[in-house]
Design an enzyme around this catalytic site. Structure first.
Site, PDB file in Angstrom:
ATOM      1  CG  ASP A 214      47.925  -7.020  42.474  1.00  0.00           C
ATOM      2  OD1 ASP A 214      47.470  -7.509  43.525  1.00  0.00           O
ATOM      3  OD2 ASP A 214      48.379  -5.863  42.403  1.00  0.00           O
TER       4      ASP A 214
ATOM      5  CG  ASN B 241      42.457 -11.920  43.196  1.00  0.00           C
ATOM      6  OD1 ASN B 241      41.759 -12.431  42.340  1.00  0.00           O
ATOM      7  ND2 ASN B 241      43.769 -12.102  43.241  1.00  0.00           N
TER       8      ASN B 241
ATOM      9  CG  ASN C 116      50.527 -12.080  49.784  1.00  0.00           C
ATOM     10  OD1 ASN C 116      50.615 -12.760  48.764  1.00  0.00           O
ATOM     11  ND2 ASN C 116      50.723 -10.764  49.764  1.00  0.00           N
TER      12      ASN C 116
END
Length: 200
Positions: A13, A15, A61
């Site tokens: 996690d 980015n 996402n």
């Protein structure tokens, strides 16, 4: 005695936050997560870890802006291309019936039988509800001993709820693109000192 986990789950996690902090567009962060993934794989392989499962991207996402969806989808495709040349067995697990699943990865959705290679699973367009409603399609992925999450968030975000039922959970505050070998070393040292009873 140093105890090494057999199977490690990786939640990479941070980015987008990393990209923003470095003056980039959010979508640009995913590309910078590829090299850390390769470094971690090689380090884990050298340590004798038998299996890794990376969280690529989730069904949820895909609700993000289109440019981000394209970017993390492309990053997952590139990750598989990189990893397949590392002498490991690669398997991609996710909702292949969705337009968000990259066609390029369809050949990797079948697990090889009787392979003695290190196994690397990548969750692509994965959703825990999709998994459960369709008869636990991730059943070929075994129980996970240790989950390591970068980015400081203390949650699983739907990461393989059955396989992680007895996982130890280690949080790293640094963002994923800032991965260091020391992160993995610290997580393994911490894990080696946990009292793992599996409820017994």
């Amino acid at each position: 005695m140093y105890r090494t986990p057999t199977h490690i789950g990786i939640i990479p996690d941070g980015n987008r936050r990393w990209a923003t902090q470095n003056g980039m567009n959010k979508k640009d962060g995913y590309e910078h997560g590829l090299l850390p993934g390769l470094k971690l794989l090689r380090a884990a392989k050298n340590l004798g870890i038998k299996e890794l499962t990376y969280y690529g991207f989730t069904v949820d996402n895909c609700k993000r802006p289109k440019e981000q969806v394209v970017a993390f989808s492309d990053a997952c495709c590139k990750a598989v291309e990189i990893i397949k040349d590392e002498g490991v067995e690669v398997c991609v697990v996710g909702n292949t019936g969705s337009p968000c699943f990259p066609d390029k990865l369809l050949p990797y959705t079948k697990r090889a039988e009787n392979s003695n290679k290190m196994r690397v699973n990548i969750l692509v367009n994965y959703g825990w509800e999709w998994d459960m409603k369709n008869g636990w399609l991730s059943r070929d992925i075994p129980r996970i001993d240790l989950v390591i999450r970068w980015g400081g968030m203390c949650r699983l975000s739907g990461f393989l709820p059955i396989q992680t039922v007895y996982s130890d959970f280690y949080i790293i505050k640094d963002l994923w693109p800032d991965f260091k070998d020391e992160h993995l070393a610290a997580a393994l040292d911490w894990y080696s000192r946990q009292d793992v009873t599996l409820g017994g």
